[in-house]
Design a protein around this motif. Structure first.
Motif, PDB file in Angstrom:
ATOM      1  N   TYR A   1      10.539   3.049   3.120  1.00  0.00           N
ATOM      2  CA  TYR A   1       9.235   2.398   3.281  1.00  0.00           C
ATOM      3  C   TYR A   1       9.086   1.247   2.275  1.00  0.00           C
ATOM      4  CZ  TYR A   1       4.204   1.634   3.057  1.00  0.00           C
ATOM      5  OH  TYR A   1       2.957   1.048   3.049  1.00  0.00           O
ATOM      6  N   LEU A   2       9.413   1.519   1.008  1.00  0.00           N
ATOM      7  CA  LEU A   2       9.278   0.482  -0.017  1.00  0.00           C
ATOM      8  C   LEU A   2      10.243  -0.667   0.234  1.00  0.00           C
ATOM      9  CD1 LEU A   2       8.904   2.686  -3.222  1.00  0.00           C
ATOM     10  CD2 LEU A   2       7.097   1.560  -1.911  1.00  0.00           C
TER      11      LEU A   2
ATOM     12  N   ILE B   1      10.512   7.515   1.461  1.00  0.00           N
ATOM     13  CA  ILE B   1       9.731   6.659   0.558  1.00  0.00           C
ATOM     14  C   ILE B   1      10.528   5.401   0.216  1.00  0.00           C
ATOM     15  CG2 ILE B   1       8.713   6.493  -1.747  1.00  0.00           C
ATOM     16  CD1 ILE B   1       8.169   9.524  -1.557  1.00  0.00           C
TER      17      ILE B   1
ATOM     18  N   THR C   1      10.189  -1.665  -7.822  1.00  0.00           N
ATOM     19  CA  THR C   1       8.913  -1.360  -7.164  1.00  0.00           C
ATOM     20  C   THR C   1       8.338  -0.049  -7.693  1.00  0.00           C
ATOM     21  OG1 THR C   1       9.691  -2.478  -5.158  1.00  0.00           O
ATOM     22  CG2 THR C   1       7.767  -1.055  -4.943  1.00  0.00           C
TER      23      THR C   1
ATOM     24  N   GLU D   1       0.859  -1.178   0.000  1.00  0.00           N
ATOM     25  CA  GLU D   1       0.000   0.000   0.000  1.00  0.00           C
ATOM     26  C   GLU D   1       0.905   1.240   0.000  1.00  0.00           C
ATOM     27  OE1 GLU D   1      -2.550   2.466  -0.568  1.00  0.00           O
ATOM     28  OE2 GLU D   1      -3.375   0.450  -0.308  1.00  0.00           O
ATOM     29  N   TYR D   2       0.806   2.013  -1.055  1.00  0.00           N
ATOM     30  CA  TYR D   2       1.724   3.152  -1.171  1.00  0.00           C
ATOM     31  C   TYR D   2       1.020   4.501  -1.143  1.00  0.00           C
ATOM     32  CZ  TYR D   2       0.223   2.690  -6.041  1.00  0.00           C
ATOM     33  OH  TYR D   2      -0.527   2.591  -7.188  1.00  0.00           O
ATOM     34  N   LYS D   3      -0.308   4.498  -1.095  1.00  0.00           N
ATOM     35  CA  LYS D   3      -1.027   5.777  -1.025  1.00  0.00           C
ATOM     36  C   LYS D   3      -1.342   6.097   0.431  1.00  0.00           C
ATOM     37  CE  LYS D   3      -3.091   5.659  -5.610  1.00  0.00           C
ATOM     38  NZ  LYS D   3      -4.325   5.791  -6.409  1.00  0.00           N
TER      39      LYS D   3
ATOM     40  N   ILE E   1       4.809   0.712  -9.652  1.00  0.00           N
ATOM     41  CA  ILE E   1       3.855   1.768  -9.292  1.00  0.00           C
ATOM     42  C   ILE E   1       3.597   2.676 -10.493  1.00  0.00           C
ATOM     43  CG2 ILE E   1       3.511   3.804  -7.833  1.00  0.00           C
ATOM     44  CD1 ILE E   1       5.114   2.348  -5.660  1.00  0.00           C
TER      45      ILE E   1
END
Length: 417
Positions: free
Chosen positions: A298-299, A295, A361, A121-123, A365
């Motif tokens: 996180y990824l 970011i 990744t 979940e990236y949003k 996206i």
């Protein structure tokens, strides 16, 4: 054409091809036909030369071309049929079998494929923006650094060597018998780097302190057992015979109207306003870089996938090469910089794995969000790079195309978007 596709490692496949004699002959016929269309042969019109005559005259010379075309066609037909996303240069193995007409042919090829990424979940992920404030203290500090950057080396006729000086020295390195094992004459020494030619010191300013132009001094030095800079000196107790040719010191300019005019300002207020805006831009850039790093972190933490080992290895080698190059640019002797490769390898491996995983990744996206890069955006970036490098945009684009770097530029722009 028949082939067997196998998984031989993380994101690595190998295909075994078996081609019939009929397929091999069809490839020969195709090349013979192309030759017939171009050659002149006595007694025949162009394009009407019998295959037997072409084969007799050119057969031995075209075997390599036929084989290359056949391998390329069958390989890329397989790639299209299986919808493979190849990310490495394919490595072909012909198994030592001779390629010739009327006989079948087998070969194998191995290659890396793009890893399968399950997007997290990236949003809506939370980031913390840390933006420095432009203060009078920061402006003053930047101004001091600016004066230092405009400092010039001036000879000190009677002064003693101090930390921060740049004396020109002669040095002879002698063993206990007085034999000169190494020498370097008229070289400039940056005292605060604590290096005297090949040799490191804890406090070089103290060792050279008090010396003036024309002075001499002997320094005892125990060379380490491992000394890649000059292996023949390793482990020896030597004497460094130093002679001072001249002493130079950085002298900063005064901050006055003349200095401002050199910078292109008529008023101090305009200069300070520009300096403030420059710092604001720099702090904004740093804040955005920090956001990007959050970011990436996180990824990296939230994506688990196999990675193509060969691709990671190549990228790790690239990272090590860049660090060695940067070390040499900053003044580290080439031998010493090269000796750091092994120590850099572990960190480079981890960095390569992270960068490649995050890169794939982000690519996933971008595909999901339909982020595309237009030719107009490519052209605009080439113009920007050309201005920075002071070359014509057309010439730079030709260089990028020749070096196969346009795809990397496209990926960079996509990642930024």
């Amino acid at each position: 054409m028949s082939f067997e596709l196998q998984e031989i490692g993380p994101c690595k496949k190998r295909a075994e091809f078996e081609l019939t004699s009929k397929e091999v002959n069809a490839s020969f016929d195709e090349v013979y036909g192309e030759i017939c269309e171009t050659i002149n042969f006595p007694g025949f019109r162009k394009g009407k030369v019998p295959k037997s005559l072409v084969a007799k005259k050119y057969g031995k010379d075209i075997v390599g071309e036929v084989k290359e075309k056949l391998i390329s066609k069958t390989f890329y037909d397989m790639v299209e049929e299986k919808s493979l996303d190849i990310i490495s240069q394919p490595s072909f193995d012909e198994k030592g079998k001779e390629f010739q007409e009327d006989e079948g042919f087998t070969y194998s090829v191995s290659f890396d494929v793009k890893p399968k990424i399950e997007l997290p979940e990236y949003k809506g992920i939370k980031l913390k923006k840390e933006l420095e404030e432009v203060t009078e203290e920061k402006i003053k500090e930047t101004q001091e650094n600016l004066l230092k950057s405009h400092a010039s080396l001036e000879e000190v006729e009677e002064g003693e060597i101090q930390a921060g000086d740049y004396p020109t020295l002669h040095i002879n390195v002698e063993d206990e018998n007085g034999e000169v094992l190494h020498h370097n004459h008229s070289f400039i020494c940056a005292v605060e780097q604590n290096r005297l030619d090949l040799f490191s010191f804890e406090n070089l300013a103290e060792d050279l302190g008090g010396l003036k132009k024309g002075d001499k001094k002997d320094l005892s030095y125990n060379v380490p057992e491992e000394f890649p800079a000059k292996e023949e000196l390793a482990g020896k107790a030597v004497t460094l015979k130093v002679e001072v040719e001249e002493v130079k010191r950085l002298v900063e300019p005064e901050f006055n109207d003349e200095f401002l005019k050199k910078l292109g300002f008529d008023k101090e207020e305009d200069y300070l306003d520009t300096l403030s805006k420059m710092l604001e831009g720099e702090y904004t850039r740093k804040a955005n870089e920090n956001l990007k790093e959050q970011i990436y972190a996180y990824l990296d933490e939230n994506v688990s996938t196999d990675l193509p080992e060969d691709t990671v290895k190549r990228h790790a080698e690239y990272l090590v090469n860049m660090k060695v190059y940067e070390a040499m640019r900053s003044g580290t002797p080439a031998e010493e910089a090269e000796a750091q490769r092994e120590a850099l390898a572990d960190d480079a491996q981890k960095d390569a794995e992270r960068e490649i995983k995050v890169g794939f990744t982000l690519g996933g996206i971008a595909d999901k969000e339909k982020v595309f890069v237009t030719e107009r955006e490519i052209s605009q970036r080439v113009v920007q790079l050309a201005a920075q490098r002071q070359v014509a945009p057309e010439k730079l684009k030709e260089e990028l195309e020749a070096n196969h770097e346009l795809s990397a530029l496209r990926s960079q722009i996509k990642e930024e978007k």
